[in-house]
Design a protein around this motif. Structure first.
Motif, PDB file in Angstrom:
ATOM      1  N   ILE A 189      45.590  48.188  51.591  1.00  0.00           N
ATOM      2  CA  ILE A 189      44.849  47.461  52.617  1.00  0.00           C
ATOM      3  C   ILE A 189      45.268  45.999  52.687  1.00  0.00           C
ATOM      4  O   ILE A 189      45.487  45.450  53.777  1.00  0.00           O
ATOM      5  CB  ILE A 189      43.331  47.584  52.374  1.00  0.00           C
ATOM      6  CG1 ILE A 189      42.879  49.027  52.660  1.00  0.00           C
ATOM      7  CG2 ILE A 189      42.544  46.586  53.236  1.00  0.00           C
ATOM      8  CD1 ILE A 189      41.435  49.298  52.299  1.00  0.00           C
ATOM      9  N   TYR A 190      45.427  45.360  51.534  1.00  0.00           N
ATOM     10  CA  TYR A 190      45.593  43.902  51.535  1.00  0.00           C
ATOM     11  C   TYR A 190      47.029  43.419  51.381  1.00  0.00           C
ATOM     12  O   TYR A 190      47.362  42.334  51.865  1.00  0.00           O
ATOM     13  CB  TYR A 190      44.714  43.288  50.436  1.00  0.00           C
ATOM     14  CG  TYR A 190      43.247  43.443  50.711  1.00  0.00           C
ATOM     15  CD1 TYR A 190      42.625  42.688  51.708  1.00  0.00           C
ATOM     16  CD2 TYR A 190      42.470  44.353  50.001  1.00  0.00           C
ATOM     17  CE1 TYR A 190      41.279  42.827  51.974  1.00  0.00           C
ATOM     18  CE2 TYR A 190      41.112  44.507  50.267  1.00  0.00           C
ATOM     19  CZ  TYR A 190      40.529  43.746  51.260  1.00  0.00           C
ATOM     20  OH  TYR A 190      39.189  43.891  51.536  1.00  0.00           O
ATOM     21  N   GLN A 191      47.884  44.175  50.723  1.00  0.00           N
ATOM     22  CA  GLN A 191      49.264  43.703  50.569  1.00  0.00           C
ATOM     23  C   GLN A 191      49.990  43.536  51.901  1.00  0.00           C
ATOM     24  O   GLN A 191      50.722  42.543  52.077  1.00  0.00           O
ATOM     25  CB  GLN A 191      50.041  44.619  49.626  1.00  0.00           C
ATOM     26  CG  GLN A 191      49.762  44.337  48.157  1.00  0.00           C
ATOM     27  CD  GLN A 191      50.625  45.135  47.212  1.00  0.00           C
ATOM     28  OE1 GLN A 191      50.610  44.909  46.010  1.00  0.00           O
ATOM     29  NE2 GLN A 191      51.375  46.086  47.726  1.00  0.00           N
ATOM     30  N   PRO A 192      49.805  44.439  52.883  1.00  0.00           N
ATOM     31  CA  PRO A 192      50.457  44.209  54.176  1.00  0.00           C
ATOM     32  C   PRO A 192      49.975  42.935  54.880  1.00  0.00           C
ATOM     33  O   PRO A 192      50.649  42.449  55.795  1.00  0.00           O
ATOM     34  CB  PRO A 192      50.076  45.461  54.989  1.00  0.00           C
ATOM     35  CG  PRO A 192      49.782  46.499  53.968  1.00  0.00           C
ATOM     36  CD  PRO A 192      49.157  45.768  52.830  1.00  0.00           C
ATOM     37  N   LEU A 193      48.832  42.415  54.454  1.00  0.00           N
ATOM     38  CA  LEU A 193      48.287  41.196  55.051  1.00  0.00           C
ATOM     39  C   LEU A 193      48.730  39.946  54.296  1.00  0.00           C
ATOM     40  O   LEU A 193      48.291  38.841  54.634  1.00  0.00           O
ATOM     41  CB  LEU A 193      46.752  41.275  55.084  1.00  0.00           C
ATOM     42  CG  LEU A 193      46.173  42.475  55.844  1.00  0.00           C
ATOM     43  CD1 LEU A 193      44.648  42.495  55.717  1.00  0.00           C
ATOM     44  CD2 LEU A 193      46.589  42.449  57.305  1.00  0.00           C
ATOM     45  N   GLY A 194      49.553  40.128  53.270  1.00  0.00           N
ATOM     46  CA  GLY A 194      50.094  38.980  52.553  1.00  0.00           C
ATOM     47  C   GLY A 194      49.429  38.650  51.239  1.00  0.00           C
ATOM     48  O   GLY A 194      49.786  37.664  50.589  1.00  0.00           O
ATOM     49  N   TYR A 195      48.476  39.456  50.797  1.00  0.00           N
ATOM     50  CA  TYR A 195      47.800  39.201  49.529  1.00  0.00           C
ATOM     51  C   TYR A 195      48.621  39.775  48.371  1.00  0.00           C
ATOM     52  O   TYR A 195      49.349  40.757  48.527  1.00  0.00           O
ATOM     53  CB  TYR A 195      46.419  39.851  49.505  1.00  0.00           C
ATOM     54  CG  TYR A 195      45.421  39.260  50.467  1.00  0.00           C
ATOM     55  CD1 TYR A 195      44.581  38.219  50.087  1.00  0.00           C
ATOM     56  CD2 TYR A 195      45.309  39.765  51.765  1.00  0.00           C
ATOM     57  CE1 TYR A 195      43.652  37.689  50.968  1.00  0.00           C
ATOM     58  CE2 TYR A 195      44.380  39.240  52.655  1.00  0.00           C
ATOM     59  CZ  TYR A 195      43.560  38.202  52.251  1.00  0.00           C
ATOM     60  OH  TYR A 195      42.647  37.686  53.124  1.00  0.00           O
ATOM     61  N   ARG A 196      48.438  39.161  47.210  1.00  0.00           N
ATOM     62  CA  ARG A 196      48.976  39.708  45.964  1.00  0.00           C
ATOM     63  C   ARG A 196      47.810  40.219  45.131  1.00  0.00           C
ATOM     64  O   ARG A 196      46.928  39.455  44.751  1.00  0.00           O
ATOM     65  CB  ARG A 196      49.753  38.651  45.189  1.00  0.00           C
ATOM     66  CG  ARG A 196      51.113  38.334  45.804  1.00  0.00           C
ATOM     67  CD  ARG A 196      51.957  37.492  44.866  1.00  0.00           C
ATOM     68  NE  ARG A 196      51.327  36.217  44.557  1.00  0.00           N
ATOM     69  CZ  ARG A 196      51.171  35.731  43.329  1.00  0.00           C
ATOM     70  NH1 ARG A 196      51.522  36.438  42.284  1.00  0.00           N
ATOM     71  NH2 ARG A 196      50.615  34.544  43.147  1.00  0.00           N
ATOM     72  N   GLU A 237      48.468  34.983  48.928  1.00  0.00           N
ATOM     73  CA  GLU A 237      47.222  34.606  48.261  1.00  0.00           C
ATOM     74  C   GLU A 237      46.870  35.652  47.210  1.00  0.00           C
ATOM     75  O   GLU A 237      46.914  36.864  47.475  1.00  0.00           O
ATOM     76  CB  GLU A 237      46.106  34.500  49.296  1.00  0.00           C
ATOM     77  CG  GLU A 237      44.759  34.108  48.714  1.00  0.00           C
ATOM     78  CD  GLU A 237      43.682  34.032  49.777  1.00  0.00           C
ATOM     79  OE1 GLU A 237      42.499  33.950  49.408  1.00  0.00           O
ATOM     80  OE2 GLU A 237      44.034  34.065  50.964  1.00  0.00           O
ATOM     81  N   VAL A 238      46.537  35.222  46.022  1.00  0.00           N
ATOM     82  CA  VAL A 238      46.151  36.144  44.951  1.00  0.00           C
ATOM     83  C   VAL A 238      44.750  36.681  45.222  1.00  0.00           C
ATOM     84  O   VAL A 238      43.823  35.921  45.517  1.00  0.00           O
ATOM     85  CB  VAL A 238      46.195  35.444  43.581  1.00  0.00           C
ATOM     86  CG1 VAL A 238      45.628  36.356  42.497  1.00  0.00           C
ATOM     87  CG2 VAL A 238      47.625  35.047  43.229  1.00  0.00           C
ATOM     88  N   LEU A 239      44.618  37.994  45.138  1.00  0.00           N
ATOM     89  CA  LEU A 239      43.317  38.647  45.327  1.00  0.00           C
ATOM     90  C   LEU A 239      42.936  39.374  44.046  1.00  0.00           C
ATOM     91  O   LEU A 239      43.465  40.448  43.753  1.00  0.00           O
ATOM     92  CB  LEU A 239      43.371  39.624  46.500  1.00  0.00           C
ATOM     93  CG  LEU A 239      42.106  40.446  46.752  1.00  0.00           C
ATOM     94  CD1 LEU A 239      40.897  39.554  46.998  1.00  0.00           C
ATOM     95  CD2 LEU A 239      42.314  41.401  47.928  1.00  0.00           C
ATOM     96  N   PRO A 240      42.013  38.823  43.243  1.00  0.00           N
ATOM     97  CA  PRO A 240      41.551  39.538  42.047  1.00  0.00           C
ATOM     98  C   PRO A 240      40.721  40.767  42.438  1.00  0.00           C
ATOM     99  O   PRO A 240      39.856  40.679  43.319  1.00  0.00           O
ATOM    100  CB  PRO A 240      40.683  38.503  41.327  1.00  0.00           C
ATOM    101  CG  PRO A 240      40.987  37.189  41.979  1.00  0.00           C
ATOM    102  CD  PRO A 240      41.383  37.503  43.384  1.00  0.00           C
ATOM    103  N   VAL A 241      41.008  41.886  41.818  1.00  0.00           N
ATOM    104  CA  VAL A 241      40.258  43.120  42.050  1.00  0.00           C
ATOM    105  C   VAL A 241      39.644  43.534  40.719  1.00  0.00           C
ATOM    106  O   VAL A 241      40.359  43.897  39.783  1.00  0.00           O
ATOM    107  CB  VAL A 241      41.155  44.240  42.603  1.00  0.00           C
ATOM    108  CG1 VAL A 241      40.341  45.519  42.824  1.00  0.00           C
ATOM    109  CG2 VAL A 241      41.816  43.796  43.911  1.00  0.00           C
ATOM    110  N   TYR A 242      38.320  43.460  40.632  1.00  0.00           N
ATOM    111  CA  TYR A 242      37.611  43.711  39.380  1.00  0.00           C
ATOM    112  C   TYR A 242      37.071  45.141  39.344  1.00  0.00           C
ATOM    113  O   TYR A 242      36.482  45.627  40.319  1.00  0.00           O
ATOM    114  CB  TYR A 242      36.439  42.734  39.229  1.00  0.00           C
ATOM    115  CG  TYR A 242      36.838  41.290  39.360  1.00  0.00           C
ATOM    116  CD1 TYR A 242      37.502  40.628  38.337  1.00  0.00           C
ATOM    117  CD2 TYR A 242      36.549  40.575  40.527  1.00  0.00           C
ATOM    118  CE1 TYR A 242      37.874  39.292  38.462  1.00  0.00           C
ATOM    119  CE2 TYR A 242      36.913  39.243  40.659  1.00  0.00           C
ATOM    120  CZ  TYR A 242      37.576  38.613  39.628  1.00  0.00           C
ATOM    121  OH  TYR A 242      37.940  37.297  39.760  1.00  0.00           O
ATOM    122  N   CYS A 243      37.262  45.803  38.225  1.00  0.00           N
ATOM    123  CA  CYS A 243      36.657  47.124  38.039  1.00  0.00           C
ATOM    124  C   CYS A 243      36.686  47.486  36.562  1.00  0.00           C
ATOM    125  O   CYS A 243      37.399  46.870  35.770  1.00  0.00           O
ATOM    126  CB  CYS A 243      37.357  48.190  38.870  1.00  0.00           C
ATOM    127  SG  CYS A 243      39.115  48.357  38.577  1.00  0.00           S
TER     128      CYS A 243
END
Length: 251
Positions: free
Chosen positions: A50-57, A22-28
Motif C-alpha cells: 500500500i505505502y511503498q508505491p507512494l514513496g514510503y519506506r 519518508e520512513v513509516l514505522p509499522v508496529y505489531c
C-alpha cells in the motif's frame, strides 16, 4: 562556477532525500503468519504494497502488543496493526480491516457436548492472554482472567481451574492439542490498523483505504494471503471483504 557547483549539490541532496522516501514505522506483535522478525508476514506485506508505491519506506517494529498500541496512542507515529475496533480511543480507524481473529474456544472434551455457542460462556471462568480484549466484543458476562502465555492457559484448562480459553485459532493451526482438549470456532472478529489523530494520521488512513480497495479489486489481496499460507483459513473472511469492496464501489 562555485554557485553552479553549490546548486548541483543542493539538487542532488534534495533528490537523495526524495528518493529515500519518508520512513513509516509499522508496529505489531510477533504473530506467526502476520508479523515476523525477518520482516515477513501478512501485515507487513500489506503495508509495503500500500505505502511503498507512494514513496514510503516501511520500517517493521516488532514489540509486545500493549507497547505497539502506545506507540500510536501516545507517541503519535506510524501505524499499529491488528487492533480490535474501538479497543483504544483518540486514534483514526480506517474503513477496511487489516485482517481478523478467528475467535476460537479451547475446552476439555467433556464440555464440548454441551457447547451452545457464545451463551455457554455466560458466568463461566474464562481465560485469555494478557492484552487481549475479548470482554468488549462478546455479549455475555464472563468471569474472565488474563494469563501470560498460551501454554499457561492450556495447563490451567487441563487442571480444570477454568472452563474455557479464548484465543485466535489461526495462531495455533499447527499445534496438536493435548489429550482431552477440544477447540471450536466462535466467530470472526475484524482487526484494524490504527493511525494518529493528526493530519499525518488522516493521510495514512485515507491511503490505507484506497490501497486496500485496490488490492481487493485486483485480486492482489488473495495472492498475499496465499503467499503467507493463510488463504485456506481465511477464504470466508476474504469473500466478505470482496462483498464489502463491491458495496463501496457501488456507492
Amino acid at each position: 562556477m562555485q554557485l553552479a557547483r553549490f546548486t548541483l549539490l543542493l539538487c542532488c541532496g534534495l533528490f537523495s532525500l526524495t528518493a529515500r522516501g519518508e520512513v513509516l514505522p509499522v508496529y505489531c506483535d510477533d504473530w506467526p503468519g502476520f508479523c515476523h522478525q525477518d520482516g515477513g508476514g501478512l501485515y507487513l506485506d500489506l503495508a509495503r504494497h500500500i505505502y511503498q508505491p507512494l514513496g514510503y519506506r516501511i520500517r517493521p517494529q516488532l514489540m509486545p502488543y500493549k507497547r505497539a498500541l502506545a506507540m500510536v496512542t501516545k507517541g503519535g507515529q506510524g501505524m499499529t496493526m491488528g487492533v480490535y475496533l474501538h479497543e483504544v480511543e483518540g486514534v483514526r480507524w480506517p474503513h477496511y480491516p487489516d485482517g481478523a481473529d478467528d475467535v476460537t474456544v479451547f475446552m476439555l472434551d467433556k464440555w464440548r457436548a454441551g457447547w451452545q455457542g457464545e451463551q455457554s460462556l455466560a458466568q463461566q471462568r474464562v481465560l485469555w492472554q494478557r492484552g487481549w480484549a475479548f470482554d468488549k466484543y462478546i455479549g455475555v458476562p464472563m468471569r474472565w482472567y488474563e494469563v501470560n502465555s498460551h501454554q499457561d492457559a492450556m495447563s490451567l484448562l487441563q487442571k480444570e481451574r477454568y472452563r474455557y480459553y479464548l484465543s485466535a485459532g489461526v495462531l495455533h493451526t499447527d499445534e496438536r492439542l493435548p489429550p482431552g482438549l477440544n477447540r471450536v470456532f466462535l466467530r470472526w472478529l475484524p482487526t484494524y490498523p490504527i493511525f494518529a489523530s493528526d493530519a499525518a494520521g488522516l493521510k495514512l488512513q485515507q491511503q490505507w483505504d484506497q490501497g486496500m480497495a485496490r488490492l481487493i479489486h485486483s485480486g492482489e489481496l488473495t495472492r498475499l494471503y496465499r503467499e503467507n499460507g493463510l488463504l485456506d483459513y481465511y477464504r470466508d473472511f476474504l469473500r466478505g471483504l470482496r462483498h464489502k469492496g463491491e458495496g463501496q464501489s457501488a456507492r
